[in-house]
Design an enzyme around this catalytic site. Structure first.
Site: not given
Ligand code: UD1
Ligand code: CA
Length: 458
Positions: A10, A16, A74, A80, A155, A440
């Site tokens: 999170a 957005r 983080q 992720t 990805e 009253r």
């Molecule tokens: C990620 C997956 C992708 C998957 C998709 C599903 C990776 C690299 N890719 O996409 O394969 O199909 O989710 O929704 O993992 N977050 C952090 N710290 C970070 C980055 C993200 O906490 O440095 C959290 C975000 O807050 C979010 C979640 O991880 O809750 C997913 O991040 P998001 O950027 O939406 O996912 P993608 O990398 O696009």
């Protein structure tokens, strides 16, 4: 489930949403998205939960008040995989680690339980939940060999044209053996288009190190629906509402118009209760059996007995006993304990008061900071004058008192059992048992007054 922990990601910003508030704190039916995910993780047996926070970390931490939840920070969102690395101390080699996102509130406990079971049966080092979807744009794709065996996740941005045609996507939900997660995270690099540490790369690393990796296809891809915008928040809320309403109907509650009934997840309702259109039932509200609620009623943390009618009214943090009726247009404010067979009629406000069994307050009254006994009758326009401009005071009205219409009881004051208060009285001193108190001005009649006045004017 034993030996299970969950990491919830999170840290992301969620631009957005166009909000001052961190994304995971946006609410669906009065509960933050992250709360849903934490509750689900715990509900399926995760003994401890670690939330990885980053963007507005302090705000997110402050909003999560739950036992068994710890946090990892983080600072920069480097992917992720990097996010999970930040929870390093939390990950233990001999435990299974579920990975969930804080912005996917629709995930359900049953689904996670099945995932854990499968993962353990097959002795996988990692198991990912995949889904087959029509428009896979943007998601990581599940790459399998010609026998259907899992190979890796690629990805969208790194994928070849051919790989982009794959419709099986990574939902972002996984379970890892702690030991495999630790060793694969240590090998992770950021040599990809986005320069991020990708958690999905851990799966390929586990395979290459001789481990087993599974990919199970989700039955219902709605569960993995991620909320990135207010429009998606509303979509997720609709699905949640339908799920909750369906559960109540399956349990024996009639919802006259489920589309227009908003029930928070922790609300409890007894069988044969009827909820009419336009009701909003919030928080930890509990409603008994055979009640009729609505139309257009709102309750927050209310406790309602059996056989209660609550019509077009609002109730907050109060109790109502069996067979009592409230409304239309009653306002029950916090900390009221209203007994059985009570009548709270139209335009009656009750606040911080007890009302005994069988008491009637049929219309247009204010009962504030009052202890009213049993079988009291409050006439139309009864006002408990509880505020002197500085302090609030209490009023006591004992059993069987009859309060006439348009009466002010100026607190602190006690009306003893069986007393009668004449209509229009303003009572400032205690009234003893079984008397009639009249306070009253006596009626005067001035004969010939109109004639005199007409003379004056002419
Ligand atoms: C990620 C997956 C992708 C998957 C998709 C599903 C990776 C690299 N890719 O996409 O394969 O199909 O989710 O929704 O993992 N977050 C952090 N710290 C970070 C980055 C993200 O906490 O440095 C959290 C975000 O807050 C979010 C979640 O991880 O809750 C997913 O991040 P998001 O950027 O939406 O996912 P993608 O990398 O696009
Ligand atoms: Ca994304």
């Amino acid at each position: 489930m034993k030996n299970l922990k969950a990491v919830i990601l999170a840290a992301g910003e969620g631009t957005r949403m166009k909000s001052k508030k961190p994304k995971v704190l946006h609410e669906i039916l009065n509960k933050t998205m992250i709360d849903y995910v934490i509750d689900t993780a715990k509900g399926c047996g995760a003994e401890e939960v670690c939330v990885v926070v980053g963007h507005k970390a302090d705000e997110v931490k402050a909003a999560i008040v739950k036992d068994g939840v710890s946090f990892a920070l983080q600072e920069k969102q480097k992917g992720t995989g990097h996010a999970v690395m930040m929870a390093g101390d939390f990950i233990e080699p001999n435990r299974d680690i579920l990975i969930l996102y804080g912005d996917t509130p629709l995930i359900q406990g049953d689904t996670l339980e099945k995932l854990v079971e499968k993962h353990r049966q097959e002795s996988f080092g990692a198991t990912v939940v995949s889904a087959a979807i029509e428009n896979p744009e943007g998601y990581g794709r599940i790459v399998r060999d010609s026998n259907g065996k899992f190979l890796k996740i690629v990805e969208h941005k790194d994928a070849t044209q051919e790989e982009r045609c794959i419709k099986e996507i990574n939902t972002g939900i996984y379970i890892f053996k702690g030991a495999d997660l630790i060793t694969s995270l240590a090998k992770l690099d950021n040599h990809n288009v986005q320069g991020e540490y990708y958690l999905p790369d851990c799966l390929e690393l586990i395979l290459k190190a001789g481990g087993k990796v599974g990919a199970v296809v989700a039955e219902d891809d709605k569960e993995f629906f991620g909320v990135n915008s207010r429009v998606q928040l509303a979509e997720a809320a609709k699905i949640m509402q339908q799920r909750i309403n369906r559960r109540h109907m399956e349990n024996g509650v009639t919802l006259a118009d489920p589309e227009n009934t908003y029930i928070d997840r922790d609300v409890k309702i007894g069988i044969d209760t009827i909820i009419l259109p336009g009701c909003v039932l919030e928080g930890k509200t509990e409603i008994g059996e055979d009640c009729k609620i609505g139309p257009n009623s709102r309750m927050t943390d209310m406790h309602i007995g059996n056989g209660v009618t609550f019509q077009s009214s609002t109730g907050i943090e109060s109790e109502i006993g069996d067979n009592t009726t409230a409304g239309p247009f009653a306002y029950i404010r916090p900390n009221c304990k209203i007994g059985k067979n009570v009548k709270i009629g139209d335009f009656v406000e009750v606040k911080n008061s007890t009302v005994g069994n069988g008491t009637k307050i049929p219309h247009l009254a204010y009962i504030g900071d009052t202890d009213a006994g049993e079988k009291v009758n409050f006439g139309c326009g009864s006002i408990m004058v509880n505020y002197d401009g500085e302090k609030k005071h209490r009023t006591t009205v004992e059993d069987n008192v009859f309060v006439g219409c348009n009466v002010n009881l100026v607190a602190p004051v006690t009306i003893k059992a069986g007393a009668y208060i004449a209509a229009g009285s303003t009572i400032t001193r205690d009234v003893s048992e079984d008397v009639l108190a009249v306070a009253r001005a006596r009626q005067q009649v001035i004969e010939g007054w109109k004639k005199k006045r007409m003379k004056k004017e002419s």
